[in-house]
Design a protein around this motif. Structure first.
Motif, PDB file in Angstrom:
ATOM      1  N   ARG A 149    -103.551 -18.709 -24.273  1.00  0.00           N
ATOM      2  CA  ARG A 149    -102.299 -18.923 -24.666  1.00  0.00           C
ATOM      3  C   ARG A 149    -101.365 -17.821 -24.142  1.00  0.00           C
ATOM      4  O   ARG A 149    -101.313 -16.545 -24.579  1.00  0.00           O
ATOM      5  N   LEU A 150    -100.464 -18.255 -23.360  1.00  0.00           N
ATOM      6  CA  LEU A 150     -99.399 -17.354 -22.790  1.00  0.00           C
ATOM      7  C   LEU A 150     -98.164 -16.845 -23.821  1.00  0.00           C
ATOM      8  O   LEU A 150     -97.717 -17.963 -24.341  1.00  0.00           O
ATOM      9  N   LEU A 151     -97.879 -15.829 -24.157  1.00  0.00           N
ATOM     10  CA  LEU A 151     -96.938 -15.415 -25.202  1.00  0.00           C
ATOM     11  C   LEU A 151     -95.947 -14.700 -24.660  1.00  0.00           C
ATOM     12  O   LEU A 151     -94.844 -14.722 -25.355  1.00  0.00           O
ATOM     13  N   GLN A 152     -96.000 -13.993 -23.419  1.00  0.00           N
ATOM     14  CA  GLN A 152     -94.813 -13.143 -22.799  1.00  0.00           C
ATOM     15  C   GLN A 152     -94.914 -13.262 -21.565  1.00  0.00           C
ATOM     16  O   GLN A 152     -95.943 -12.750 -20.920  1.00  0.00           O
ATOM     17  N   VAL A 153     -93.838 -13.692 -20.725  1.00  0.00           N
ATOM     18  CA  VAL A 153     -94.240 -13.999 -19.426  1.00  0.00           C
ATOM     19  C   VAL A 153     -92.800 -13.587 -18.458  1.00  0.00           C
ATOM     20  O   VAL A 153     -91.826 -13.142 -19.090  1.00  0.00           O
ATOM     21  N   GLN A 154     -92.871 -13.418 -17.195  1.00  0.00           N
ATOM     22  CA  GLN A 154     -91.864 -12.878 -16.348  1.00  0.00           C
ATOM     23  C   GLN A 154     -91.863 -13.648 -14.919  1.00  0.00           C
ATOM     24  O   GLN A 154     -92.614 -13.624 -14.217  1.00  0.00           O
ATOM     25  N   LEU A 155     -90.909 -14.305 -14.474  1.00  0.00           N
ATOM     26  CA  LEU A 155     -90.671 -14.847 -13.364  1.00  0.00           C
ATOM     27  C   LEU A 155     -89.743 -13.740 -12.215  1.00  0.00           C
ATOM     28  O   LEU A 155     -89.159 -12.659 -13.049  1.00  0.00           O
ATOM     29  N   PRO A 156     -90.214 -14.002 -10.959  1.00  0.00           N
ATOM     30  CA  PRO A 156     -89.480 -13.178 -10.193  1.00  0.00           C
ATOM     31  C   PRO A 156     -88.098 -12.622 -10.256  1.00  0.00           C
ATOM     32  O   PRO A 156     -87.292 -13.766 -10.372  1.00  0.00           O
ATOM     33  N   GLY A 157     -87.640 -11.605 -10.369  1.00  0.00           N
ATOM     34  CA  GLY A 157     -86.079 -11.183 -10.576  1.00  0.00           C
ATOM     35  C   GLY A 157     -85.539 -11.581 -11.955  1.00  0.00           C
ATOM     36  O   GLY A 157     -84.412 -11.255 -12.151  1.00  0.00           O
ATOM     37  N   GLY A 158     -86.428 -11.890 -12.915  1.00  0.00           N
ATOM     38  CA  GLY A 158     -86.215 -12.247 -14.211  1.00  0.00           C
ATOM     39  C   GLY A 158     -86.512 -11.258 -15.227  1.00  0.00           C
ATOM     40  O   GLY A 158     -87.319 -10.324 -14.842  1.00  0.00           O
ATOM     41  N   LYS A 159     -86.021 -11.476 -16.559  1.00  0.00           N
ATOM     42  CA  LYS A 159     -86.546 -10.560 -17.480  1.00  0.00           C
ATOM     43  C   LYS A 159     -87.822 -10.923 -18.086  1.00  0.00           C
ATOM     44  O   LYS A 159     -88.295 -12.189 -17.998  1.00  0.00           O
ATOM     45  N   VAL A 160     -88.569 -10.089 -18.739  1.00  0.00           N
ATOM     46  CA  VAL A 160     -89.639 -10.247 -19.652  1.00  0.00           C
ATOM     47  C   VAL A 160     -89.109 -11.138 -20.657  1.00  0.00           C
ATOM     48  O   VAL A 160     -88.445 -10.772 -21.608  1.00  0.00           O
ATOM     49  N   LEU A 161     -89.968 -12.390 -20.939  1.00  0.00           N
ATOM     50  CA  LEU A 161     -89.343 -13.243 -21.756  1.00  0.00           C
ATOM     51  C   LEU A 161     -90.422 -13.533 -22.915  1.00  0.00           C
ATOM     52  O   LEU A 161     -91.614 -13.901 -22.558  1.00  0.00           O
ATOM     53  N   PRO A 162     -90.094 -13.694 -24.133  1.00  0.00           N
ATOM     54  CA  PRO A 162     -90.870 -14.263 -25.174  1.00  0.00           C
ATOM     55  C   PRO A 162     -91.182 -15.912 -24.773  1.00  0.00           C
ATOM     56  O   PRO A 162     -90.129 -16.261 -24.311  1.00  0.00           O
ATOM     57  N   ILE A 163     -92.301 -16.263 -25.300  1.00  0.00           N
ATOM     58  CA  ILE A 163     -92.566 -17.611 -24.522  1.00  0.00           C
ATOM     59  C   ILE A 163     -91.810 -18.688 -25.167  1.00  0.00           C
ATOM     60  O   ILE A 163     -91.388 -19.583 -24.251  1.00  0.00           O
ATOM     61  N   ALA A 164     -91.142 -18.597 -26.302  1.00  0.00           N
ATOM     62  CA  ALA A 164     -90.023 -19.670 -26.701  1.00  0.00           C
ATOM     63  C   ALA A 164     -88.986 -19.571 -25.858  1.00  0.00           C
ATOM     64  O   ALA A 164     -88.602 -20.834 -25.627  1.00  0.00           O
ATOM     65  N   ASP A 165     -88.579 -18.614 -25.408  1.00  0.00           N
ATOM     66  CA  ASP A 165     -87.184 -18.663 -24.278  1.00  0.00           C
ATOM     67  C   ASP A 165     -87.548 -19.146 -23.164  1.00  0.00           C
ATOM     68  O   ASP A 165     -86.986 -19.961 -22.633  1.00  0.00           O
ATOM     69  N   PHE A 166     -88.783 -18.898 -22.712  1.00  0.00           N
ATOM     70  CA  PHE A 166     -89.364 -19.406 -21.519  1.00  0.00           C
ATOM     71  C   PHE A 166     -89.630 -20.773 -21.607  1.00  0.00           C
ATOM     72  O   PHE A 166     -89.214 -21.734 -20.673  1.00  0.00           O
ATOM     73  N   TYR A 167     -89.954 -21.434 -22.700  1.00  0.00           N
ATOM     74  CA  TYR A 167     -90.165 -22.808 -22.831  1.00  0.00           C
ATOM     75  C   TYR A 167     -88.960 -23.581 -22.962  1.00  0.00           C
ATOM     76  O   TYR A 167     -88.791 -24.554 -22.394  1.00  0.00           O
ATOM     77  N   ASN A 168     -88.074 -22.987 -23.670  1.00  0.00           N
ATOM     78  CA  ASN A 168     -86.713 -23.578 -23.798  1.00  0.00           C
ATOM     79  C   ASN A 168     -85.907 -23.953 -22.666  1.00  0.00           C
ATOM     80  O   ASN A 168     -85.384 -24.928 -22.489  1.00  0.00           O
ATOM     81  N   ALA A 169     -86.203 -22.691 -21.691  1.00  0.00           N
ATOM     82  CA  ALA A 169     -85.588 -22.945 -20.385  1.00  0.00           C
ATOM     83  C   ALA A 169     -86.195 -23.615 -19.283  1.00  0.00           C
ATOM     84  O   ALA A 169     -85.723 -24.264 -18.581  1.00  0.00           O
ATOM     85  N   ARG A 170     -87.704 -24.038 -19.535  1.00  0.00           N
ATOM     86  CA  ARG A 170     -88.470 -24.838 -18.624  1.00  0.00           C
ATOM     87  C   ARG A 170     -89.253 -25.701 -18.985  1.00  0.00           C
ATOM     88  O   ARG A 170     -90.080 -26.265 -18.302  1.00  0.00           O
ATOM     89  N   ARG A 171     -88.901 -26.353 -20.400  1.00  0.00           N
ATOM     90  CA  ARG A 171     -89.830 -27.150 -21.041  1.00  0.00           C
ATOM     91  C   ARG A 171     -90.089 -28.534 -20.096  1.00  0.00           C
ATOM     92  O   ARG A 171     -91.043 -29.383 -20.040  1.00  0.00           O
ATOM     93  N   GLU A 172     -89.127 -29.081 -19.242  1.00  0.00           N
ATOM     94  CA  GLU A 172     -89.334 -30.126 -18.151  1.00  0.00           C
ATOM     95  C   GLU A 172     -90.170 -29.915 -17.175  1.00  0.00           C
ATOM     96  O   GLU A 172     -90.809 -30.787 -16.816  1.00  0.00           O
ATOM     97  N   GLU A 173     -90.667 -28.614 -17.030  1.00  0.00           N
ATOM     98  CA  GLU A 173     -91.512 -28.371 -15.768  1.00  0.00           C
ATOM     99  C   GLU A 173     -93.002 -28.019 -16.432  1.00  0.00           C
ATOM    100  O   GLU A 173     -93.945 -28.052 -15.451  1.00  0.00           O
ATOM    101  N   LEU A 174     -93.081 -27.871 -17.644  1.00  0.00           N
ATOM    102  CA  LEU A 174     -94.047 -27.451 -18.327  1.00  0.00           C
ATOM    103  C   LEU A 174     -94.818 -28.633 -18.654  1.00  0.00           C
ATOM    104  O   LEU A 174     -94.939 -29.063 -19.911  1.00  0.00           O
ATOM    105  N   LYS A 175     -95.477 -29.491 -17.848  1.00  0.00           N
ATOM    106  CA  LYS A 175     -96.108 -30.784 -18.317  1.00  0.00           C
ATOM    107  C   LYS A 175     -97.467 -30.546 -18.473  1.00  0.00           C
ATOM    108  O   LYS A 175     -98.202 -30.131 -17.685  1.00  0.00           O
ATOM    109  N   GLU A 176     -97.929 -30.998 -19.590  1.00  0.00           N
ATOM    110  CA  GLU A 176     -99.406 -31.094 -19.781  1.00  0.00           C
ATOM    111  C   GLU A 176    -100.114 -31.799 -18.908  1.00  0.00           C
ATOM    112  O   GLU A 176     -99.704 -32.858 -18.265  1.00  0.00           O
ATOM    113  N   GLY A 177    -101.371 -31.287 -18.288  1.00  0.00           N
ATOM    114  CA  GLY A 177    -102.180 -32.158 -17.316  1.00  0.00           C
ATOM    115  C   GLY A 177    -101.681 -31.556 -16.002  1.00  0.00           C
ATOM    116  O   GLY A 177    -102.640 -31.430 -15.136  1.00  0.00           O
ATOM    117  N   ASP A 178    -100.703 -30.689 -15.661  1.00  0.00           N
ATOM    118  CA  ASP A 178    -100.409 -30.086 -14.533  1.00  0.00           C
ATOM    119  C   ASP A 178    -101.255 -28.880 -14.364  1.00  0.00           C
ATOM    120  O   ASP A 178    -101.527 -28.397 -15.270  1.00  0.00           O
TER     121      ASP A 178
END
Length: 309
Positions: free
Chosen positions: A277-306
């Motif tokens: 379970r990923l809980l804290q992540v960071q994309l290139p050039g971005g801040k270290v984010l708690p997973i809730a913030d990352f999910y809220n910004a990217r929920r359309e791209e985080l598709k189950e089965g991908d």
């Protein structure tokens, strides 16, 4: 006691600070030459040098100790304390001080001799770690043990938190050891070489997550590589750095690297055994984010089965 101190990074500066607050006299500080660091590649002094200068101690920065015998002898020191110095001590140096050279090593020798004991401790899933004060000899962390102290690792221990914990423990244990040496009560005992393990230097290449591995081992890897080099995977054709994650021991039949579920509570990835379970992540050039913030910004791209690349 009159002490020569040899060390370079923050780990060593904790011990130097403890010595400064003790009755012992520091007659010289040896540290590595200043290095270029940061984006501007500015010449930067070590943590040990900064502390030494702040306390008006004489600082020496040779690139090698091969020609330092006479200078060290002239200091007439009782002992040389070495902590993460980063330079080899020639055999001729080891016997110059009255009590020789003692090293603060952040592991329970003979386990994790070598360059990266803190990271390897967590990477291996060890539940206990500690520090060893060792009488130095010509080998790599092979000298007799003078004193050891241990402690249980926290559930979420990272290399960063363990570094700080062992730095403090090392400083305290060093002062205990010096007291024993001064009173003639030190009892060195040889290491059992058959129990030795080696902490090889960490490489950036190791930081790429192999999703075929069990989730618990991947959790250890994530914690071991925090704060450097940071474990990562490939997602949406870019590196996704994983600063914090937890293993979930559950049966699942999906192919490793598959997104099992995504929510504000975490992004669950299938592994060779269980889920990470990923809980804290960071994309290139971005801040270290708690997973809730990352999910809220990217929920359309985080598709189950991908699948992650």
């Amino acid at each position: 006691m009159k002490i020569i101190f040899a060390g370079t990074p923050a780990f060593a500066s904790v011990a130097l600070d403890a010595l400064l607050k003790s009755p012992h006299q520091i007659v010289a500080v040896y540290t590595q030459p200043d290095r270029k660091a940061g984006r501007g590649l500015k010449l930067t002094q070590s943590s040990v040098k900064a502390l030494a200068l702040e306390n008006h101690l004489p600082v020496y920065q040779p690139s090698s100790l091969k020609n330092e015998d006479d200078a060290l002898k002239n200091l007439n020191a009782d002992v040389m304390v070495v902590a993460a110095y980063g330079l080899l001590l020639p055999s001729s140096v080891l016997s110059i001080p009255r009590y020789g050279c003692v090293n603060i090593h952040p592991s329970l020798l003979p386990r994790w001799r070598g360059a990266a004991p803190i990271q390897r401790t967590i990477f291996a899933g060890d539940g206990v770690s500690g520090v060893t004060i060792m009488q130095m000899d010509e080998g790599l962390d092979t000298g007799p043990i003078l004193l050891q102290r241990d402690g249980v690792l926290d559930e979420n221990e990272t290399s960063a938190s363990l570094h700080d914990k062992l730095a403090k423990m090392g400083a305290t244990t060093l002062l205990e050891t010096l007291d024993l040496l001064e009173k003639g009560k030190a009892e060195p005992h040889a290491q059992n070489n058959q129990l030795a393990t080696y902490a090889n230097k960490i490489s950036k290449e190791e930081a790429l997550i192999d999703w075929e591995q069990p989730a618990i081992e991947l959790e250890w890897e994530v914690r071991a590589f925090n704060p450097w080099p940071i474990a990562y995977t490939n997602w949406q054709e870019q590196h996704l750095r994983i600063w914090f994650a937890k293993a979930i021991n559950t049966d699942q039949q999906l192919e490793p690297r598959t997104i099992v579920h995504a929510s504000q509570d975490g992004v669950d990835i299938a592994t060779g055994k269980g889920i990470l379970r990923l809980l804290q992540v960071q994309l290139p050039g971005g801040k270290v984010l708690p997973i809730a913030d990352f999910y809220n910004a990217r929920r359309e791209e985080l598709k189950e089965g991908d699948k992650l690349i």
